[in-house]
Every structure is written in structure tokens, then in C-alpha cells.
Design a protein around this motif. Structure first.
Motif, short mmCIF file in Angstrom:
data_model
loop_
_atom_site.label_atom_id
_atom_site.label_comp_id
_atom_site.label_asym_id
_atom_site.label_seq_id
_atom_site.Cartn_x
_atom_site.Cartn_y
_atom_site.Cartn_z
N ASN A 166 49.43 44.53 27.54
CA ASN A 166 48.16 44.13 27.06
C ASN A 166 46.74 43.94 27.96
O ASN A 166 45.69 43.99 27.34
CB ASN A 166 48.68 42.42 26.63
CG ASN A 166 49.42 42.26 25.43
OD1 ASN A 166 49.81 43.23 25.27
ND2 ASN A 166 49.34 41.02 25.03
N PHE A 167 47.08 43.90 29.09
CA PHE A 167 45.98 44.00 30.12
C PHE A 167 45.62 45.16 31.08
O PHE A 167 44.77 45.92 30.94
CB PHE A 167 45.66 42.75 31.26
CG PHE A 167 44.45 42.86 31.77
CD1 PHE A 167 43.28 42.45 31.25
CD2 PHE A 167 44.53 42.88 33.27
CE1 PHE A 167 42.03 42.66 31.91
CE2 PHE A 167 43.47 42.73 33.93
CZ PHE A 167 42.07 42.61 33.36
N ASN A 168 46.95 45.63 31.73
CA ASN A 168 46.73 46.55 32.69
C ASN A 168 46.63 47.91 31.68
O ASN A 168 45.98 48.83 32.19
CB ASN A 168 48.04 46.90 33.38
CG ASN A 168 48.14 45.66 34.40
OD1 ASN A 168 47.28 45.04 34.64
ND2 ASN A 168 49.44 45.47 34.83
N SER B 255 43.00 33.84 20.21
CA SER B 255 43.72 32.97 21.46
C SER B 255 42.79 33.15 22.83
O SER B 255 43.23 32.82 23.66
CB SER B 255 45.20 33.52 21.67
OG SER B 255 45.91 33.30 20.69
N GLY B 256 42.02 34.34 22.75
CA GLY B 256 41.10 34.52 23.60
C GLY B 256 39.98 33.75 23.73
O GLY B 256 39.07 33.68 24.77
N PHE B 257 39.85 32.85 23.12
CA PHE B 257 38.65 32.01 22.91
C PHE B 257 38.86 30.36 23.57
O PHE B 257 38.17 29.91 24.03
CB PHE B 257 38.35 31.49 21.47
CG PHE B 257 37.37 32.56 20.83
CD1 PHE B 257 36.30 33.20 21.52
CD2 PHE B 257 37.73 33.32 19.63
CE1 PHE B 257 35.67 34.03 20.82
CE2 PHE B 257 37.17 34.14 19.05
CZ PHE B 257 35.97 34.56 19.55
N TYR B 258 40.24 29.97 23.64
CA TYR B 258 40.82 28.95 24.05
C TYR B 258 42.29 29.17 24.15
O TYR B 258 43.08 29.47 23.46
CB TYR B 258 40.59 27.73 23.14
CG TYR B 258 40.71 26.36 23.91
CD1 TYR B 258 39.93 25.88 24.57
CD2 TYR B 258 42.05 25.77 23.85
CE1 TYR B 258 40.08 24.56 25.38
CE2 TYR B 258 42.31 24.64 24.45
CZ TYR B 258 41.23 24.04 25.18
OH TYR B 258 41.54 23.00 25.81
N GLY B 259 42.86 28.59 25.48
CA GLY B 259 44.06 28.78 25.79
C GLY B 259 44.90 28.20 24.99
O GLY B 259 45.10 27.06 24.41
N THR B 260 45.98 28.98 24.13
CA THR B 260 46.69 28.64 23.30
C THR B 260 48.35 28.17 23.62
O THR B 260 48.87 29.16 24.05
CB THR B 260 46.92 29.85 22.10
OG1 THR B 260 45.51 29.95 21.81
CG2 THR B 260 47.73 29.23 20.90
N ALA B 261 48.90 27.02 23.49
CA ALA B 261 50.03 26.45 23.96
C ALA B 261 50.97 27.16 23.06
O ALA B 261 50.86 27.25 21.90
CB ALA B 261 50.05 25.16 23.88
N TYR C 153 50.14 35.55 26.62
CA TYR C 153 49.58 36.28 25.74
C TYR C 153 48.21 35.85 25.53
O TYR C 153 47.28 36.77 25.62
CB TYR C 153 50.22 36.04 24.26
CG TYR C 153 49.40 36.87 23.16
CD1 TYR C 153 49.80 38.37 22.98
CD2 TYR C 153 48.45 36.28 22.43
CE1 TYR C 153 48.73 38.79 21.95
CE2 TYR C 153 47.96 36.85 21.54
CZ TYR C 153 47.92 38.00 21.10
OH TYR C 153 47.28 38.79 20.31
N SER C 154 48.06 34.38 25.41
CA SER C 154 46.49 34.30 25.52
C SER C 154 45.72 34.54 26.57
O SER C 154 44.53 35.03 26.80
CB SER C 154 46.52 32.68 25.22
OG SER C 154 45.29 31.80 25.22
N ALA C 155 46.64 34.37 27.92
CA ALA C 155 45.86 34.69 29.09
C ALA C 155 45.44 36.17 29.22
O ALA C 155 44.18 36.49 30.09
CB ALA C 155 46.89 34.39 30.28
N THR C 156 46.30 37.00 28.81
CA THR C 156 45.72 38.46 28.78
C THR C 156 44.79 38.70 27.97
O THR C 156 43.73 39.49 28.02
CB THR C 156 47.14 39.35 28.23
OG1 THR C 156 47.31 39.08 27.05
CG2 THR C 156 48.24 39.03 29.04
N LYS C 157 44.47 37.88 26.61
CA LYS C 157 43.44 38.18 25.89
C LYS C 157 42.13 37.68 26.48
O LYS C 157 40.98 38.26 25.97
CB LYS C 157 43.67 37.58 24.34
CG LYS C 157 44.89 38.25 23.84
CD LYS C 157 44.69 39.77 23.66
CE LYS C 157 45.73 40.72 22.97
NZ LYS C 157 45.49 42.02 22.78
N ALA D 89 41.55 37.72 29.68
CA ALA D 89 41.30 38.78 30.52
C ALA D 89 40.74 40.10 29.76
O ALA D 89 39.65 40.55 30.42
CB ALA D 89 42.69 39.31 31.20
N VAL D 90 40.96 40.20 28.83
CA VAL D 90 40.50 41.34 28.03
C VAL D 90 39.12 41.07 27.68
O VAL D 90 38.24 41.79 27.68
CB VAL D 90 41.51 41.70 26.86
CG1 VAL D 90 40.48 42.59 25.96
CG2 VAL D 90 42.59 42.48 27.12
#
Length: 265
Positions: free
Chosen positions: A110-112, A139-145, A150-154, A156-157
Motif C-alpha cells: 500500500n505504501f512502498n 481512512s486517510g482523513f482520520y485514523g480509523t480504529a 491500513y489507515s496509516a498507509t493511506k 502516508a499516501v
């Protein structure tokens, strides 16, 4: 004049497949890339011969990127107008329950995989003054529990997209991102948990919106032809975008609703 050309990763299904068809219908040459050869054949079967090139590749491998992009550039008649960094996986669940190997795989794809695409395609896109489009997520707008990594990779993107759009302005290369919510792709057709319900059925019963994949393909087209840095897709993503900017406390409440929905999966 040679048709414009776009290289799409994850083109074998879902968003990538829909976007490939959308661009091809509008006269673009499309480079189809995916790790799954059979799924690439499915996408290619709906396109006309001479309108696409086919590349079985793993976005984690830069040598495979180099070969695929070289072959695509040749097949397109020397055109390379856009890269769609779309390949990704949607592994969810509680962070404490995720095997370390799966965590590594999620980050690597997802990121690399996005970073690799930018590195390898940039020389072509500098020459063409092209566009880099990355698939992010609501999920890239706010960390999704329930979707923490997955949210963290988005996230990062999203951060990479915003930063590179500034850095690459001197090359006349525009960098942008799609930010879709839950999308009606084959991933949501899977039966989950102990019930016989699919993921999409559980999301809908939790009150979550699911957007058609065609809406993402249309958004990808608009993103490539606009100056926006990121494009929310669907009501959920648009709400989260608004909340993240103006009402962060309400966003926490919305995140808890998304957590309940993801736990249902």
C-alpha cells in the motif's frame, strides 16, 4: 497524433479495472498492470487490441517496475501521460490481532508500492509533464480504529501526494490522490465472520454508504484533468474531508461509527 497513455496498477479488478475501461473508452492507451495474470486477462478482454499493454508485476519489486514501464512506453508509441498508483490490499481487523507478516505485507504493497511507482515513473512523467494519481482512502482523513494499519498507509499516501505535488511543480508534474470511502468491489462480496452475510451486507446494515466503482473511475478521470490535490469520492469521504478541516470533535464520533462497521467485518 498518438493517443494519450496511462499506466494503471491493480488493473485486474475493482477500481483499477473500472478506471482502465473508462480511460480506454475515451481513447486513451492503457497499460494494465497486476500481480494476477488471470485478472489482467479479464480486464483486457473488454478492451480493443492495440489499445492496451499487459504487464504481470509486483509493485514491491522495482526491477519489475522498470521492465513493465519500459515495455509500456514502447507499446504506447512513446507516450506516458499518467501513472495511476492504485494497487493495494484492504487488510483490516484489530491491530493486536494482525500477524507481523501481514503488517509488513500491507505496508509494502500500500505504501512502498506507491513510492516505487513514483521513483520509477518520474523520468517518463518529467519528459511528458504528466500526472501521478495515487489511490488514497477516506481512512486517510482520520485514523480509523479496526483499520489502523491500513489507515496509516493511506495517511502516508496522502502526505506523500501533498508533498510531492509541491516538489514536482518545478517539473510540471501534477501529483494528486483519490480519497474514496467504501466502494462496491469484489472485496466486499466476501462472506465474513461466522454469519453468511457478505462484507457489503454488514456495512449497509451498519448504516455505511457503499459507492459504485464507476464513481471512482469517473473521479479518476476528473482528477487527471484537474489541478486538485485530492478528490474525495462518495458522501462518506466528502463528510470526513469536511469534518477533518472544520469539526475534528465530530470526526471522532464518525470514526467510532466506522470502527463499529469495521468490527462487523
Amino acid at each position: 497524433m498518438t493517443a494519450k497513455a496511462i499506466f494503471i496498477t491493480g488493473a485486474g479488478s475493482g477500481i483499477g479495472q473500472a478506471t482502465a475501461r473508462y480511460f480506454a473508452q475515451r481513447g486513451w492507451f492503457v497499460g494494465l498492470a497486476d500481480i494476477n495474470a488471470a485478472s489482467l486477462d479479464d480486464t483486457a478482454s473488454s478492451l480493443q487490441l492495440g489499445q492496451f499493454s499487459r504487464h504481470v508485476m509486483d509493485v514491491r519489486d522495482r526491477d519489475q517496475w522498470a521492465l513493465a514501464l519500459r515495455d509500456f512506453h514502447s507499446a504506447s508509441g512513446g507516450r506516458f501521460d499518467a501513472l495511476f498508483n492504485n494497487a493495494g490490499i484492504g487488510t483490516g481487523g484489530q491491530f493486536a490481532d494482525m500477524p507481523a507478516e501481514e503488517a509488513d505485507r500491507l505496508i509494502a504493497i500500500n505504501f512502498n508500492g506507491v513510492v516505487n511507482g513514483v521513483i520509477m515513473a518520474l523520468p517518463y512523467l518529467r519528459a511528458s509533464k504528466g500526472v501521478i494519481l495515487n489511490t488514497g482512502s477516506a481512512s486517510g482523513f482520520y485514523g480509523t480504529a479496526g483499520l489502523a494499519l491500513y489507515s496509516a498507509t493511506k495517511f502516508a499516501v496522502r502526505g506523500l501526494t501533498e508533498a510531492l505535488n509541491v516538489e514536482f511543480a518545478k517539473y510540471d508534474v501534477h501529483v494528486c490522490s483519490l480519497m474514496p470511502g467504501f466502494i462496491d468491489t469484489p472485496l466486499l462480496d466476501q462472506v465474513t465472520g461466522d454469519s453468511n452475510e457478505t462484507a457489503s451486507e454488514k456495512l449497509r446494515s451498519s448504516g455505511m454508504e457503499i459507492s459504485p466503482v464507476s464513481s471512482v473511475a469517473e473521479a479518476a478521470w476528473k482528477a487527471v484533468h484537474s489541478n486538485k490535490v485530492y478528490t474525495p469520492v462518495g458522501k462518506l469521504a466528502k463528510r470526513l474531508n469536511l469534518l477533518s478541516r472544520f469539526f475534528p470533535s465530530l470526526l471522532v464520533r464518525k470514526s467510532k461509527q466506522m470502527d463499529a462497521a469495521s468490527n462487523a467485518l
